[in-house]
Scaffold this motif. Structure first.
Motif, short mmCIF file in Angstrom:
data_model
loop_
_atom_site.label_atom_id
_atom_site.label_comp_id
_atom_site.label_asym_id
_atom_site.label_seq_id
_atom_site.Cartn_x
_atom_site.Cartn_y
_atom_site.Cartn_z
N ARG A 76 20.09 -19.65 4.77
CA ARG A 76 21.25 -18.95 4.23
C ARG A 76 21.83 -17.96 5.23
N LEU A 77 20.98 -17.43 6.10
CA LEU A 77 21.43 -16.45 7.08
C LEU A 77 21.92 -17.07 8.37
N LYS A 78 21.75 -18.36 8.52
CA LYS A 78 22.11 -19.01 9.77
C LYS A 78 23.63 -19.02 9.97
N GLY A 79 24.06 -18.75 11.18
CA GLY A 79 25.47 -18.84 11.54
C GLY A 79 26.32 -17.65 11.13
N LEU A 80 25.71 -16.54 10.72
CA LEU A 80 26.51 -15.37 10.35
C LEU A 80 27.17 -14.75 11.59
N PRO A 81 28.41 -14.28 11.48
CA PRO A 81 29.04 -13.60 12.63
C PRO A 81 28.31 -12.30 12.92
N LYS A 82 28.44 -11.84 14.15
CA LYS A 82 27.70 -10.66 14.56
C LYS A 82 28.56 -9.81 15.49
N ALA A 83 28.42 -8.52 15.40
CA ALA A 83 29.13 -7.58 16.27
C ALA A 83 28.14 -6.57 16.82
N LYS A 84 28.46 -6.01 17.97
CA LYS A 84 27.62 -4.97 18.56
C LYS A 84 27.94 -3.64 17.91
N VAL A 85 26.91 -2.99 17.33
CA VAL A 85 27.15 -1.76 16.58
C VAL A 85 26.26 -0.64 17.10
N GLU A 86 26.65 0.57 16.77
CA GLU A 86 25.86 1.77 17.00
C GLU A 86 25.71 2.50 15.68
N THR A 87 24.58 3.20 15.51
CA THR A 87 24.30 3.91 14.27
C THR A 87 23.90 5.35 14.58
N THR A 88 24.16 6.22 13.64
CA THR A 88 23.77 7.61 13.75
C THR A 88 23.82 8.25 12.37
N TRP A 89 23.35 9.48 12.30
CA TRP A 89 23.47 10.28 11.08
C TRP A 89 24.70 11.16 11.19
N VAL A 90 25.43 11.32 10.10
CA VAL A 90 26.58 12.22 10.06
C VAL A 90 26.53 13.03 8.77
N PRO A 91 27.10 14.23 8.77
CA PRO A 91 27.16 15.00 7.52
C PRO A 91 28.03 14.29 6.48
N TRP A 92 27.68 14.48 5.22
CA TRP A 92 28.44 13.93 4.10
C TRP A 92 28.74 15.07 3.14
N THR A 93 29.52 14.82 2.13
CA THR A 93 29.87 15.86 1.16
C THR A 93 29.69 15.34 -0.25
N HIS A 94 29.49 16.27 -1.16
CA HIS A 94 29.42 15.89 -2.58
C HIS A 94 30.73 15.28 -3.04
N ARG A 95 31.84 15.79 -2.51
CA ARG A 95 33.13 15.26 -2.95
C ARG A 95 33.27 13.79 -2.60
N ARG A 96 32.70 13.38 -1.47
CA ARG A 96 32.77 11.99 -1.07
C ARG A 96 31.77 11.13 -1.84
N LEU A 97 30.83 11.75 -2.53
CA LEU A 97 29.93 10.99 -3.40
C LEU A 97 30.56 10.69 -4.75
N SER A 98 31.62 11.41 -5.08
CA SER A 98 32.23 11.22 -6.39
C SER A 98 33.02 9.93 -6.42
N ARG A 99 33.37 9.51 -7.62
CA ARG A 99 34.09 8.25 -7.77
C ARG A 99 35.47 8.32 -7.12
N ALA A 100 36.03 9.51 -7.06
CA ALA A 100 37.35 9.64 -6.46
C ALA A 100 37.35 9.24 -5.00
#
Length: 830
Positions: free
Chosen positions: A275-299
């Motif tokens: 099922r996973l064979k042939g999936l497209p792939k991109a080169k990515v980078e990851t990190t931690w960033v600050p988040w906010t309660h407002r961005r956790l809301s449904r709005a």
């Protein structure tokens, strides 16, 4: 553990969800993302089961970042950010709050020394699939989808705000199905009663088994529930689970409850790999960033969002009496806003909330009951204070923090260094920042904010200053949003420091500018942002464009930004001599070509040219007599670039411009009346046109041969500066009144819209005074003889009221401290 046992496990797949005990090698802990009840239950289950490995729904690329979660400097809410290296705008977030079950599991594993891994589909595939779906016209799940609290927990994506959500509307909300089955009309209320307010149980794994059974029944009925990409994600999760089971005796999986039935299903590893064979792939980078309660809301649009992150955080952190502690928080907030709230209010609100919970059959007062009690007891039935409570407490403005050594692009590191050196901390709460550019630290803050705006990192927005109109004052409205991390990554292509990136961006903007005004705007921005490295190149572009552009309108549109830049250079201590020379050259060319550019214009073109007329007049009035670079030199020098050495000085330019205005005002009907009237008004305001000559020009413009529409245009241009001129000069008012009374009926309908637009711009006081003058009849032509005894300004009454004047005089003397004892004795009632 024998090889035979391992082979059987790999063939059979995971055991039934969460029925294991200490002897089982795997438990599946299905949770609601950002659910405090789930978070407490996960902590209890991990304490009871003591797994050697903890697997969490999230991007495997973040495995190397899990150690940072134990850093004391890491304070939720935070989010894992993954973005495509070559295209940072293609990015996704995986948010975690203090009350998120996944975050509790991460912290538990770090403290217990257990292996921690993320098992969701890699972000390399997720972002590539999202791009492929957009290219095929299928919009992937993103911010436009409906909230799905217990479901897959897909990353918050940066999708277009107007993306179609037809597919998302077909998705099943499992909590809504369970709540409806239980007889609830509100999924949030059911979840609070069933999970958040549930007392502790002896068997820590029992709640997860019950929830898994319920999710299994839903998936048997609805299949994938509209989440068509879940099959791929769940196949990858099963493969990672098999790897952990081969390596460890006890493994715990923390994932969305929606996935538990699929992870517990009996499948083969070969089928999942296929099922996973042939999936497209991109080169990515990851990190931690600050988040906010407002961005956790449904709005915020996050797929696993919640309505009340502040309330959920309170439920998770309050050790006992959560309702009482919540009411105390609310009372403190209302008192900060100067609302009268006492301890009695708090006690009565707690009693009412508990009573409402008992009447509604709830085990504990929830957010609905506390809100109703607060409205009735503390807010006197008003919803206005409730809006403040919802914004500050129910949702909240908490902004997380990440350790300074977290992976980041060089530009982000330089920005953090600048923020620390300028003591300008990012905050989720919107606030205004007043800057005095004469102070070094405020000037540095201004430069940083202007540079970020040039890079489209919208941390601050300039607003009108309340402290004055001097060029040394600036006011900014600041608010840090998590998406700024993406903008910083995108801006990293321009340079490794904020200054270098902004300079490169400014030079590129000047090269790509389509008009002269755009180049001058870039030059002004360079002065504001202190980009001395980019300014020479921008100035060359500006000089070349100015020399080749013969359109007076283009020159007039470019001049105001140049003059503002010269003034900014003065207050910021930067060399703006070259800008002053270019501004003087533009002004000379405008003075030569402006009158001929006003001939033969239609109504729309005349209105645009009138805007240029006002802006050029204002700009020349602000142009300094000598550029800042030459101000300290005796007489200037060829290298200094003084206005006197490179062309006409500011004073001479203003005289030339006055002659241009007089030529326009005296011109016949070849120039539209709107422009002739505006030119006459500017001359009157500066004292260059006596009232008698202004009356003569008005009389000519309003004569019978001029035509009503042309006369109305002249009045609109002349009175654009305000109506107080007519209030204080009744000769002009008499001319307007007499002309209006003589407009033929057939032309009146054409003139009326122009006049209404003109007089609607007057202040209410000016309109009222004009109405009173017209009612009494203005002086001069057409006015009746003055009544006997009338004195004072014509039209303002029949003489002086001595009693009222004496009272006013006594009040003035009292204010000035000049009142004597005799004066006090003479006062009425003294």
């Amino acid at each position: 553990m024998t090889a035979r046992t391992t082979d059987l496990r790999e063939a059979a797949g995971p055991p039934p969800a969460a029925r294991g005990g200490p002897d089982e090698d795997l438990v599946l802990l299905g949770v609601r993302h950002h659910g405090p009840g789930s978070a407490r239950a996960v902590r209890a289950a991990l304490d009871a089961y003591r797994p050697q490995a903890v697997l969490i729904e999230g991007p495997p690329e973040a495995d190397a970042l899990t150690a940072l979660a134990a850093d004391p400097a890491m304070r939720p809410p935070v989010a894992l950010l993954a973005h495509v290296v070559d295209d940072p705008s293609r990015a996704a977030f995986w948010p975690f709050a203090e009350f998120s079950p996944e975050w509790v599991a991460i912290r538990w594993a770090a403290k217990a020394g257990a292996e921690l891994r993320f098992i969701d589909l890699p972000a390399a595939h997720t972002l590539a699939l999202r791009a492929a779906g957009s290219a095929e016209g299928v919009e992937p799940a993103g911010p436009t989808g409906p909230p799905d609290p217990a479901a897959p927990g897909e990353p918050a994506a940066l999708a277009p705000p107007d993306a179609p959500a037809a597919a998302a509307q077909l998705r099943i909300d499992p909590l809504a199905v369970l709540a409806e089955t239980a007889g609830y009309d509100d999924p949030e209320r059911w979840w609070e009663d069933a999970v958040e307010h549930r007392a502790g149980e002896d068997d820590a794994l029992a709640p997860f088994a019950a929830l898994a059974e319920a999710m299994g029944a839903i998936r048997e009925t609805y299949g994938d529930g509209g989440h068509d990409q879940d099959a791929v994600r769940e196949a990858h999760m099963r493969l990672r689970i098999r790897e952990a089971r081969r390596a460890y005796d006890r493994t715990a999986v923390v994932c969305g409850a929606w996935h538990v039935p699929a992870l517990a299903a009996r499948t083969t590893a070969a089928a999942d790999r296929a099922r996973l064979k042939g999936l497209p792939k991109a080169k990515v980078e990851t990190t931690w960033v600050p988040w906010t309660h407002r961005r956790l809301s449904r709005a915020s649009g996050y797929g696993a969002g919640i309505d009340s992150p502040g309330w959920y955080r309170h439920l998770f952190t309050a050790q006992d009496r959560p309702v009482t502690r919540w009411m105390t928080k609310v009372a403190g907030l209302l008192r900060e806003e100067d609302l009268p709230v006492s301890s009695a209010h708090v006690i009565e609100a707690v009693r009412l909330a508990d009573t409402l919970a008992a009447m509604r059959g709830r085990p504990l007062a929830g957010l609905g009951e506390t809100t109703d009690a607060i409205r009735a007891v503390m807010c006197d039935g008003s919803d206005v204070p409730l809006a403040l409570i919802h914004d500050r407490l129910v949702v909240g403005d908490v902004l997380g923090e990440v350790p300074p050594d977290a992976p980041a692009v060089p530009l982000a590191r330089d920005l953090a260094r600048e923020q620390r050196s300028l003591r300008l901390k990012p905050e989720a709460l919107e606030r205004e920042l007043e800057l005095d550019l004469r102070k070094d630290i405020d000037a540095g803050r201004s430069r940083l904010l202007h540079r970020l705006r040039l890079l489209h990192i919208e941390w601050g927005e300039p607003v009108a200053s309340r402290g004055g109109k001097g060029t040394f004052r600036e006011t900014w409205r600041l608010r840090w949003e998590p998406e700024a991390a993406i903008r910083v990554a995108e801006a990293g292509i321009w340079g490794t420091t904020v200054r270098a990136a902004a300079s490169a961006k400014a030079q590129d903007a000047a090269l790509r500018a389509g008009t002269l005004a755009e180049v001058t705007a870039v030059a002004e921005w360079c002065l504001q942002a202190g980009l001395s490295d980019a300014l020479p190149m921008v100035m060359r572009m500006l000089a070349d464009r100015a020399a080749l552009d013969a359109d007076v309108a283009h020159l007039a549109a470019a001049l105001p930004a140049l003059v503002r830049a010269v003034r900014y250079g003065d207050v910021r201590g930067t060399d703006s001599a070259a800008l002053g020379e270019v501004a003087a050259g533009l002004a000379e060319r405008i003075c030569v070509g402006f009158p001929s550019a006003c001939v033969g214009l239609d109504a729309d073109a005349a209105r645009q040219m009138r805007t240029h007329l006002d802006e050029v007049h204002r700009a020349l009035g602000l142009l300094p007599d000598r550029p800042p670079a030459a101000a300290g030199a005796e007489g200037g020098s060829p290298e200094g670039g003084g206005a006197e050495s490179g062309g006409a000085g500011a004073g001479e330019l203003r005289e030339r411009w006055a002659a241009v205005l007089r030529a326009i005002a005296d011109r016949d009907g070849a120039i539209p009346g709107l422009l002739r009237g505006a030119a006459a008004r500017l001359l009157v305001d500066e004292g260059r046109l006596p009232a008698a000559q202004a009356a003569r020009l008005m009389g000519l413009a309003l004569s019978t041969g001029a035509g009503p529409v042309e006369g109305a245009g002249w009045i609109e241009g002349f009175l654009a500066g305000g109506g107080m001129l007519l209030v204080h000069d009744e000769r002009l008012l008499a001319l307007v009144d007499g002309w209006l009374a003589g407009v033929p009926a057939e032309a009146f309908t054409d003139v009326l819209p122009l006049l209404r637009r003109t007089f609607a711009e007057f202040e209410s006081g000016a309109r009222r005074s004009l109405g009173e003058l017209v009612r009494r009849g203005p002086s001069g032509a057409g006015r009746a003889p003055a009544a006997s005894g009338e004195s004072g300004p014509p039209g303002f009454g029949a003489g002086l009221d001595q009693a009222r004047a004496d009272a006013a005089a006594q009040t003035v003397r009292l204010l000035l401290g000049a009142m004597t004892g005799a004066d006090l004795a003479e006062r009425p009632g003294g």
